[in-house]
Design an enzyme around this catalytic site. Structure first.
Site, PDB file in Angstrom:
ATOM      1  N   GLY A  58       0.818  -1.199   0.000  1.00 28.36           N
ATOM      2  CA  GLY A  58       0.000   0.000   0.000  1.00 28.36           C
ATOM      3  C   GLY A  58       0.851   1.246   0.000  1.00 28.36           C
ATOM      4  CD  GLU A  74       1.270   2.776  -3.368  1.00 25.44           C
ATOM      5  OE1 GLU A  74       2.237   1.999  -3.249  1.00 25.44           O
ATOM      6  OE2 GLU A  74       1.403   4.012  -3.318  1.00 25.44           O
ATOM      7  CD  GLU A  78       4.179  -0.663  -1.490  1.00 24.16           C
ATOM      8  OE1 GLU A  78       3.644  -1.610  -0.865  1.00 24.16           O
ATOM      9  OE2 GLU A  78       4.407   0.443  -0.989  1.00 24.16           O
ATOM     10  N   PRO A  96      -2.558   6.928  15.637  1.00 26.08           N
ATOM     11  CG  PRO A  96      -2.788   9.014  16.673  1.00 26.08           C
ATOM     12  CD  PRO A  96      -3.352   7.627  16.654  1.00 26.08           C
ATOM     13  CG  ASP A  97       0.255   3.797  18.408  1.00 24.47           C
ATOM     14  OD1 ASP A  97      -0.730   3.666  17.649  1.00 24.47           O
ATOM     15  OD2 ASP A  97       0.409   3.100  19.433  1.00 24.47           O
ATOM     16  CD  GLU A 128      11.597 -12.529   0.320  1.00 22.08           C
ATOM     17  OE1 GLU A 128      11.348 -13.734   0.191  1.00 22.08           O
ATOM     18  OE2 GLU A 128      12.255 -12.077   1.272  1.00 22.08           O
TER      19      GLU A 128
END
Length: 162
Positions: A58, A74, A78, A96-97, A128
């Site tokens: 993502g 994405e 990716e 947020p963390d 990978e």
């Protein structure tokens, strides 16, 4: 052309500069992650270059992009996936963390995919790509997304409205 010198920088350097700029702006960003699965039930994960851990593919939503087009882009960038079909919205997560780089509001969607056919665009970002059966999945998913993948595996979600 005032930006000509930037064009000679490797894509990976430009990508890193973009991530730093987001952190400096100090505003939440919209991220989109894919709980992507093949027709035989294997889940797609990518090994991140920054942490070395397995994570959901993502990235951040770009200006003018829909959730669907972001997920497809994405997955191609990716994981080398061509022709993903976006499924349902699993959830929106805003803790947020989760990500030490910036505060991301993550939109998790499902996607039906074929096996990847290309290499990741940025090998510094993604080291990978691998498909995992349910019994092979790592116990921890990068950036605190273990619970996100669990929700997708339980079949949670709603149709995506655009």
């Amino acid at each position: 052309m005032p930006f000509a010198p930037l064009s000679i920088l490797p894509r990976s350097v430009m990508g890193l500069a973009k991530e730093v700029a987001k952190a400096l702006l100090r505003r939440p960003v919209v991220g989109v992650s894919a709980a992507a699965r093949t027709s035989d039930g294997r889940w797609l994960l990518v090994r991140r270059g920054d942490t070395g851990t397995w994570g959901l593919p993502g990235g951040t939503l770009e200006w003018g992009e829909t959730l669907r087009s972001c997920v497809v882009r994405e997955l191609a960038e990716e994981a080398g996936v061509v022709g993903a079909t976006v499924g349902r919205l699993v959830g929106v997560y805003s803790r947020p963390d989760r990500d030490i780089r910036f505060h991301a509001v993550t939109v998790l969607v499902t996607a039906d995919i074929a096996e990847p056919t290309r290499k990741p665009v940025n090998p510094l970002e993604i080291r990978e790509v691998r498909l995992f059966r349910d019994d092979e999945l790592p116990s921890e998913i990068a950036l605190g997304m273990t619970d996100l993948l669990a929700a997708a595996r339980r079949g949670e979600g709603e149709p995506i409205l655009e």
